[in-house]
Design an enzyme around this catalytic site. Structure first.
Site, mmCIF file in Angstrom:
data_model
loop_
_atom_site.group_PDB
_atom_site.id
_atom_site.type_symbol
_atom_site.label_atom_id
_atom_site.label_comp_id
_atom_site.label_asym_id
_atom_site.label_seq_id
_atom_site.Cartn_x
_atom_site.Cartn_y
_atom_site.Cartn_z
ATOM 1 N N SER A 58 -13.015 48.590 123.969
ATOM 2 C CA SER A 58 -11.764 49.561 124.775
ATOM 3 C C SER A 58 -10.241 48.768 124.394
ATOM 4 O O SER A 58 -10.186 48.653 123.413
ATOM 5 C CB SER A 58 -12.715 49.239 126.182
ATOM 6 N N ASP A 170 -16.150 54.516 125.053
ATOM 7 C CA ASP A 170 -15.692 53.251 125.458
ATOM 8 C C ASP A 170 -17.323 52.499 125.501
ATOM 9 O O ASP A 170 -18.366 52.853 126.334
ATOM 10 C CB ASP A 170 -15.669 53.349 127.248
#
Length: 275
Positions: A58, A170
């Site tokens: 991320s 993610d």
């Protein structure tokens, strides 16, 4: 790369025969809180610590990408210091999300061109999740900008990223602190920076805040198990900071810098291959 297995892993040394030990750096997700990573990198640069392998998830994927291709912590601070949300994303409602990451991809290309993961001067692994299969995808090859933004595409908010036939979101949902790639590479020592362990939570005022709290609590709890696998953990105190306030980036960078300085003796020992 499928199912989280590292392909094309480079040979590493240290205790395994190379003339100097290898040092892996794992950078977690954390949205804006991940700006602490920049401060950590500045402290490492200042101390002359040589990171040989990088893994990011991320926000950690975005920052580790820049660092792996030769930008310093100070360079990265200059890039993100004046950013605003309209610089990074745009409204693009679809059946799978509300915001597009194409502006963020453009920003990465503006600084790194059409870089590919396998061309990074320092081996780099970025973690994402295939939302169609539930598999962890550890990316070490292919277009860097696509891979980094895939790792940072929080589901339900950002439109997932199509990459090599997979629909990616993610990676923090499976491995927010990306230690697995570094372990599979066999690096001698691992320094991990986690932006969730030190954060605080607040009473939610609406359903979005409730769901966001729930996800972040799961990630923080998962990190408490993951950190047992690293040699040095940096978990800055992020009390009072929000994961969405870009205006806090300068303060977060300073918090990360101070947290790394406090652990510097331990980091230098790890970098030297000390037991």
């Amino acid at each position: 790369m499928r199912g989280g297995s590292l392909e094309g892993a480079p040979a590493v040394g240290g205790a395994r025969g190379a003339p100097s030990p290898t040092l892996g750096l794992a950078l977690s997700g954390g949205a804006v809180l991940g700006s602490v990573h920049i401060g950590v990198l500045k402290a490492l640069d200042e101390a002359g610590v040589r990171v040989t392998h990088l893994a990011g998830t991320s926000m950690g994927a975005l920052i580790s990408s820049l660092y792996a291709f030769g930008l310093s912590g100070a360079d990265i601070e200059g890039i993100v210091g004046d950013l605003h949300w309209p610089d990074l994303t745009r409204l693009a409602p679809s059946k799978l999300g509300f915001l597009s990451q194409d502006k963020l991809q453009g920003a990465l290309r503006a600084h790194l061109g059409n870089a590919r993961l396998e061309d990074a001067p320092r081996p780099l692994a970025l973690v994402a999740l295939d939302i169609s299969t539930g598999e962890k995808v550890v990316m070490t090859r292919g277009d860097l900008a696509t891979a980094a933004t895939a790792s940072a595409s929080f589901p339900g908010i950002f439109v997932p990223v199509e990459r090599e036939g997979r629909l990616l979101v993610d990676g923090g949902l499976l491995e927010n602190l990306p230690l697995t790639p570094l372990r599979e590479w066999g690096v001698d020592r691992i320094v991990a920076v986690d932006a969730y362990l030190g954060m605080t939570f607040h009473r939610p005022g609406n359903i979005l805040e409730l769901l966001t709290n729930a996800v972040r609590m799961i990630l923080a709890n998962s990190a408490r198990t993951e950190v047992r696998e690293c040699d040095t953990l940096i978990a800055p105190d992020l009390h009072g900071f929000s994961p969405t306030q870009l205006k806090d980036i300068p303060l977060l960078v300073e918090v990360g810098y101070k947290a790394a300085r406090e652990k510097m003796d331990e980091i230098l020992g790890a970098a030297a291959g000390a037991p």
